[in-house]
Design a protein around this motif. Structure first.
Motif, PDB file in Angstrom:
ATOM      1  N   ASN A 102       0.920  -1.087   0.233  1.00 16.60           N
ATOM      2  CA  ASN A 102       0.007   0.043  -0.084  1.00 16.60           C
ATOM      3  C   ASN A 102       0.737   1.492  -0.155  1.00 16.60           C
ATOM      4  N   ILE A 103       2.335   1.455   1.118  1.00 18.58           N
ATOM      5  CA  ILE A 103       2.834   2.536   0.837  1.00 18.58           C
ATOM      6  C   ILE A 103       3.291   2.795  -0.646  1.00 18.58           C
ATOM      7  N   VAL A 104       4.051   1.322  -1.168  1.00 20.68           N
ATOM      8  CA  VAL A 104       5.220   1.642  -1.955  1.00 20.68           C
ATOM      9  C   VAL A 104       4.412   1.560  -3.738  1.00 20.68           C
ATOM     10  N   THR A 105       3.792   0.723  -4.139  1.00 21.98           N
ATOM     11  CA  THR A 105       2.725   0.179  -4.883  1.00 21.98           C
ATOM     12  C   THR A 105       1.277   1.300  -5.360  1.00 21.98           C
ATOM     13  N   ALA A 106       0.284   1.146  -4.136  1.00 19.85           N
ATOM     14  CA  ALA A 106      -0.403   1.488  -4.310  1.00 19.85           C
ATOM     15  C   ALA A 106      -0.724   3.010  -4.461  1.00 19.85           C
ATOM     16  N   THR A 111      -0.590   8.452  -7.591  1.00 26.41           N
ATOM     17  CA  THR A 111      -0.020   9.731  -7.133  1.00 26.41           C
ATOM     18  C   THR A 111       0.242  10.034  -8.229  1.00 26.41           C
ATOM     19  N   VAL A 112       1.302   8.853  -8.884  1.00 34.06           N
ATOM     20  CA  VAL A 112       1.177   9.541 -10.941  1.00 34.06           C
ATOM     21  C   VAL A 112      -0.067   9.401 -11.542  1.00 34.06           C
ATOM     22  N   MET A 136      -0.181   4.358 -18.666  1.00 31.22           N
ATOM     23  CA  MET A 136       0.045   5.562 -17.984  1.00 31.22           C
ATOM     24  C   MET A 136       1.308   5.899 -18.143  1.00 31.22           C
ATOM     25  N   LEU A 137       2.427   5.183 -18.181  1.00 33.87           N
ATOM     26  CA  LEU A 137       3.777   5.868 -18.617  1.00 33.87           C
ATOM     27  C   LEU A 137       4.144   4.430 -19.441  1.00 33.87           C
ATOM     28  N   ASP A 138       5.149   4.680 -20.129  1.00 30.09           N
ATOM     29  CA  ASP A 138       5.050   3.801 -21.299  1.00 30.09           C
ATOM     30  C   ASP A 138       7.083   3.596 -20.869  1.00 30.09           C
ATOM     31  N   SER A 139       7.108   2.408 -19.819  1.00 27.69           N
ATOM     32  CA  SER A 139       8.116   2.585 -19.030  1.00 27.69           C
ATOM     33  C   SER A 139       7.827   1.072 -18.091  1.00 27.69           C
ATOM     34  N   THR A 140       9.094   0.187 -18.750  1.00 24.69           N
ATOM     35  CA  THR A 140       9.004  -1.564 -18.214  1.00 24.69           C
ATOM     36  C   THR A 140       9.264  -1.044 -16.643  1.00 24.69           C
ATOM     37  N   PHE A 142       8.646   0.566 -14.977  1.00 18.68           N
ATOM     38  CA  PHE A 142       7.276   1.338 -13.841  1.00 18.68           C
ATOM     39  C   PHE A 142       6.287  -0.140 -14.037  1.00 18.68           C
ATOM     40  N   VAL A 143       5.798  -0.471 -15.243  1.00 20.19           N
ATOM     41  CA  VAL A 143       5.095  -1.997 -15.570  1.00 20.19           C
ATOM     42  C   VAL A 143       5.377  -2.761 -14.639  1.00 20.19           C
ATOM     43  N   LEU A 144       6.727  -3.311 -14.339  1.00 26.63           N
ATOM     44  CA  LEU A 144       7.444  -4.182 -12.941  1.00 26.63           C
ATOM     45  C   LEU A 144       7.170  -3.699 -11.496  1.00 26.63           C
ATOM     46  N   PHE A 145       6.627  -2.062 -11.476  1.00 26.95           N
ATOM     47  CA  PHE A 145       6.789  -1.515 -10.552  1.00 26.95           C
ATOM     48  C   PHE A 145       5.190  -1.443  -9.294  1.00 26.95           C
TER      49      PHE A 145
END
Length: 239
Positions: A102-106, A111-112, A136-140, A142-145
């Protein structure tokens, strides 16, 4: 000659008061997450496309989810303090994973979405920066995150639910909802406006809110308070 001073205890909220406050945060947070998830726009099967990010319901849904997530983060440490005598190591690890998720991912995802993706999607000059892969972001990275964080939350809640069920720390239906609380996120079904968001958020939201209600009613612990109430109802023993 030396002088010494005696430290006087300072007044503060009692343990029961703190646990009730955490219970109120969990109950409110669970309800807000359910409302936000249900209202979250989904257009053509996507919830994070330009069309979805600019549809009615945005940013109200994201604000509700954000406030709900903050309340969950505030309440979960109190939940552990309330459950600690009855959930063991497995329950501790599960709750810790769910809290970290919840703190990190959610929180990071919301926020993004709220402060970056929504303003970019609403501006024709920057709308093209929103990825068309529903991330939302075209970033591998961010997807893994998002995916790894979701798995940590899923595993943590399942482990907590299994511990609650095994140790009978809460009513069985709450433990079962906790056990399967995040399974909806990983079901291979098309995303549908209203239904999907409710499916994603309702099981865990109801479970967390129900535990919050128990904390409000029984700050000393559900099983302990139930036993105490039974003893009071049966009256004093006579010899």
């Amino acid at each position: 000659m030396t002088s010494s001073s005696v430290l006087q205890p300072t007044a503060g909220p009692s343990r029961a008061t703190v646990l009730r406050l955490c219970g109120a945060a969990l109950t409110s947070g669970g309800a807000l997450c359910i409302a936000g998830g249900t209202l979250h726009p989904i257009v053509a099967g996507k919830g994070h496309s330009v069309e979805a990010l600019t549809s009615p319901g945005t940013p109200i849904a994201q604000v509700l989810l954000g406030i709900g997530t903050v309340l969950l983060v505030l309440g979960l440490p109190g939940m552990y303090a309330w459950l600690r005598p009855r959930i063991g190591i497995a329950g501790f690890v599960g709750l810790l994973c769910y809290l970290l998720g919840n703190i990190v991912t959610a929180t990071g995802h919301l926020t993004v979405e709220l402060f970056v993706a929504h303003p970019f999607a609403a501006d024709p000059a920057t709308a093209h920066l929103i990825a068309d892969n529903d991330q939302m972001l075209d970033s591998t990275a961010f997807v893994l995150f998002n995916q790894l964080g979701g798995l940590v939350m899923l595993g943590g809640m399942a482990l907590l639910g299994a511990s609650l069920l095994r140790n009978r720390a809460v009513p069985r239906w709450i433990a079962v909802l906790t056990l399967v609380g995040m399974a909806g996120f990983f079901l291979p079904i098309p995303a549908v406006q209203g239904f999907s968001g409710f499916l994603y958020e309702a099981p865990r939201g109801i479970a967390v809110a129900a535990i919050g209600v128990l904390m409000l009613r029984y700050p000393g612990g559900w099983r302990a308070d139930q036993a105490g109430a039974g003893a009071q109802l049966s009256g004093p023993k006579t010899s």
